[in-house]
Design a protein around this motif. Structure first.
Motif, mmCIF file in Angstrom:
data_model
loop_
_atom_site.group_PDB
_atom_site.id
_atom_site.type_symbol
_atom_site.label_atom_id
_atom_site.label_comp_id
_atom_site.label_asym_id
_atom_site.label_seq_id
_atom_site.Cartn_x
_atom_site.Cartn_y
_atom_site.Cartn_z
ATOM 1 N N ILE A 97 0.835 -1.194 0.000
ATOM 2 C CA ILE A 97 0.000 0.000 0.000
ATOM 3 C C ILE A 97 0.875 1.252 0.000
ATOM 4 C CG2 ILE A 97 -1.642 1.362 1.376
ATOM 5 C CD1 ILE A 97 -2.774 -1.374 2.367
ATOM 6 N N ARG A 98 1.897 1.256 0.825
ATOM 7 C CA ARG A 98 2.786 2.425 0.924
ATOM 8 C C ARG A 98 3.468 2.708 -0.410
ATOM 9 N NH1 ARG A 98 5.382 0.495 4.690
ATOM 10 N NH2 ARG A 98 4.114 1.369 6.376
ATOM 11 N N ARG A 99 3.994 1.660 -1.040
ATOM 12 C CA ARG A 99 4.715 1.857 -2.300
ATOM 13 C C ARG A 99 3.761 2.179 -3.446
ATOM 14 N NH1 ARG A 99 6.653 -3.008 -0.664
ATOM 15 N NH2 ARG A 99 6.342 -4.027 -2.674
ATOM 16 N N ALA A 100 2.578 1.562 -3.449
ATOM 17 C CA ALA A 100 1.595 1.875 -4.483
ATOM 18 C C ALA A 100 1.139 3.327 -4.372
ATOM 19 C CB ALA A 100 0.396 0.933 -4.373
ATOM 20 N N ALA A 101 0.862 3.781 -3.151
ATOM 21 C CA ALA A 101 0.395 5.153 -2.957
ATOM 22 C C ALA A 101 1.431 6.167 -3.399
ATOM 23 C CB ALA A 101 0.016 5.375 -1.500
ATOM 24 N N ALA A 102 2.705 5.822 -3.265
ATOM 25 C CA ALA A 102 3.770 6.744 -3.674
ATOM 26 C C ALA A 102 3.748 7.012 -5.172
ATOM 27 C CB ALA A 102 5.128 6.180 -3.256
ATOM 28 N N LEU A 103 3.139 6.113 -5.961
ATOM 29 C CA LEU A 103 3.024 6.305 -7.404
ATOM 30 C C LEU A 103 1.836 7.186 -7.779
ATOM 31 C CD1 LEU A 103 3.878 2.655 -8.517
ATOM 32 C CD2 LEU A 103 5.327 4.676 -8.777
ATOM 33 N N ARG A 104 1.027 7.563 -6.817
ATOM 34 C CA ARG A 104 -0.087 8.494 -6.989
ATOM 35 C C ARG A 104 -1.183 7.971 -7.924
ATOM 36 N NH1 ARG A 104 -0.128 10.764 -2.844
ATOM 37 N NH2 ARG A 104 -1.458 12.402 -3.707
ATOM 38 N N PRO A 105 -1.649 6.724 -7.733
ATOM 39 C CA PRO A 105 -2.784 6.246 -8.534
ATOM 40 C C PRO A 105 -4.067 6.941 -8.106
ATOM 41 C CG PRO A 105 -2.338 4.693 -6.786
ATOM 42 C CD PRO A 105 -1.252 5.749 -6.707
ATOM 43 N N LEU A 127 -8.766 -1.433 7.883
ATOM 44 C CA LEU A 127 -8.955 -0.429 6.841
ATOM 45 C C LEU A 127 -8.533 0.959 7.309
ATOM 46 C CD1 LEU A 127 -12.237 -1.422 4.988
ATOM 47 C CD2 LEU A 127 -9.887 -1.574 4.186
ATOM 48 N N THR A 128 -8.685 1.228 8.585
ATOM 49 C CA THR A 128 -8.176 2.499 9.127
ATOM 50 C C THR A 128 -6.662 2.567 8.963
ATOM 51 O OG1 THR A 128 -9.992 2.663 10.722
ATOM 52 C CG2 THR A 128 -7.997 3.930 11.189
ATOM 53 N N GLY A 129 -5.974 1.486 9.298
ATOM 54 C CA GLY A 129 -4.527 1.443 9.129
ATOM 55 C C GLY A 129 -4.110 1.513 7.670
ATOM 56 N N ALA A 130 -4.870 0.844 6.795
ATOM 57 C CA ALA A 130 -4.572 0.909 5.364
ATOM 58 C C ALA A 130 -4.724 2.332 4.849
ATOM 59 C CB ALA A 130 -5.482 -0.039 4.602
ATOM 60 N N ALA A 131 -5.783 3.022 5.307
ATOM 61 C CA ALA A 131 -6.002 4.402 4.878
ATOM 62 C C ALA A 131 -4.892 5.316 5.378
ATOM 63 C CB ALA A 131 -7.362 4.885 5.376
ATOM 64 N N GLU A 132 -4.458 5.129 6.613
ATOM 65 C CA GLU A 132 -3.356 5.939 7.147
ATOM 66 C C GLU A 132 -2.081 5.705 6.336
ATOM 67 O OE1 GLU A 132 -3.242 4.659 11.174
ATOM 68 O OE2 GLU A 132 -4.897 5.952 11.822
ATOM 69 N N THR A 133 -1.858 4.457 5.935
ATOM 70 C CA THR A 133 -0.666 4.124 5.154
ATOM 71 C C THR A 133 -0.732 4.738 3.762
ATOM 72 O OG1 THR A 133 -0.453 2.042 6.367
ATOM 73 C CG2 THR A 133 0.724 2.210 4.283
ATOM 74 N N ALA A 134 -1.918 4.772 3.170
ATOM 75 C CA ALA A 134 -2.083 5.302 1.812
ATOM 76 C C ALA A 134 -2.069 6.821 1.760
ATOM 77 C CB ALA A 134 -3.379 4.771 1.201
ATOM 78 N N GLY A 135 -2.195 7.479 2.897
ATOM 79 C CA GLY A 135 -2.192 8.939 2.918
ATOM 80 C C GLY A 135 -3.414 9.515 2.236
ATOM 81 N N ASP A 136 -3.215 10.379 1.246
ATOM 82 C CA ASP A 136 -4.355 11.010 0.584
ATOM 83 C C ASP A 136 -4.830 10.247 -0.643
ATOM 84 O OD1 ASP A 136 -2.218 11.549 -1.045
ATOM 85 O OD2 ASP A 136 -2.617 13.700 -1.248
#
Length: 309
Positions: A97-105, A127-136
């Protein structure tokens, strides 16, 4: 790419399927060519690392390479894309999740931890933790019928309230009562259902599909979706004939124990729109190559709408 709101996640989305070569290596040139075909097919978006993309059978370096290819090509084309960041092991999933979010999908797709069933509080906590990891970057929850934890409409309502970054779900659909319950419980979420049931699903409140029909024919799936808005009766008849095709050629493969990824690669090979092949990564079983030609003949006969010139 900007984050996608729920009302922007609609229509027909195509998936990347892994072309497997030799002793199980990914055919990277074939994958890039497949992506080019999807980008020009008219689909509303593309995603990687779903079930059909064998997210459970790639290592972390391969995961990152597929994700980067998708992001680069979709950004250049201006087409929405999502990255599946799922893994049965929670720490690995959070890393993805962290690395995927860094690509800004436009969104990150996730499954729930899958070794033991979760209670409702644990689902919210994950899901709360996943959302925190994904940022915005928003989340889409994938909750297929074989998931150990099945998410009800009432639990989805709690998730929608407690985890605002959750913008969509991918589920198997249901009867009229299920659609009514979903509409009441989560009116703000994008609801995606299986591609072969999209006409009836759209008529009852679904918003689109991460589509197995797009796996068979991306252009055809788009054409069928347009029919759903302009000629619902014909679109419904196409769905009936898809059911007939599935009964003849997909159900027998399911009865032999073949997985959904095997069936989706089989559909893609029947459609013949890209060089994908039927082979899955070890140790999964693949659909028999000799079943392709009879299925292709029936597909073109039964479903000409899915194979536009």
């Amino acid at each position: 790419m900007k984050p996608l709101a729920a009302d922007e996640i609609t229509g027909v989305w195509g998936t990347l399927l892994l072309p497997v070569e030799g002793r199980g290596d990914i055919g990277w040139d074939r994958l890039a060519s497949q992506l080019d075909a999807l980008l020009t097919s008219g689909v509303d978006g593309i995603y990687a690392h779903g079930t059909a993309g064998e997210f459970h059978a790639v290592d972390e370096a391969e995961f990152d390479r597929v994700s980067a290819l998708l992001a680069q090509r979709c950004e250049a084309a201006g087409l929405p894309y999502q990255i599946g960041a799922s893994h049965p092991a929670t720490p690995v999933a959070l890393g993805r999740i962290r690395r995927a979010a860094a690509l800004r999908p436009g969104a990150v797709q996730v499954i729930l931890p899958d070794w033991v069933p979760l209670n409702d509080d644990e689902v919210v906590r994950f899901l709360t933790g996943a959302a925190e990891t994904a940022g915005d970057v928003p989340l889409v929850l994938y909750n297929p019928p074989h998931a150990k934890t099945q998410v009800s409409p009432s639990l989805l309502a709690r998730l929608a309230a407690d985890v605002p970054p959750l913008v969509g779900v991918k589920m198997a659909g249901g009867d009229d009562a299920w659609y009514a319950a979903m509409t009441d419980a989560v009116p703000r979420l994008s609801i995606f259902v299986p591609g072969h049931l999209l006409a009836s699903g759209l008529a009852r409140g679904a918003h689109g599909s991460y589509s197995n029909i797009a796996a068979m024919s991306p252009r055809g799936a788009v054409a069928w979706y347009r029919l759903m808005t302009t000629d619902p009766a014909t679109a419904a008849d196409v769905e009936r004939r898809i059911g007939e095709f599935f009964a003849r050629h997909i159900a027998p493969l399911q009865s032999r124990g073949l997985s959904n990824p095997a069936l989706d690669k089989f559909l893609a090979t029947v459609g013949g729109w890209a060089d994908i092949g039927v082979t899955l990564r070890w140790p999964a079983s693949s659909a028999p190559a000799d079943a392709v030609d009879p299925a292709r003949a029936d597909a073109h006969r039964l479903l000409p709408e899915l194979f536009p010139a």
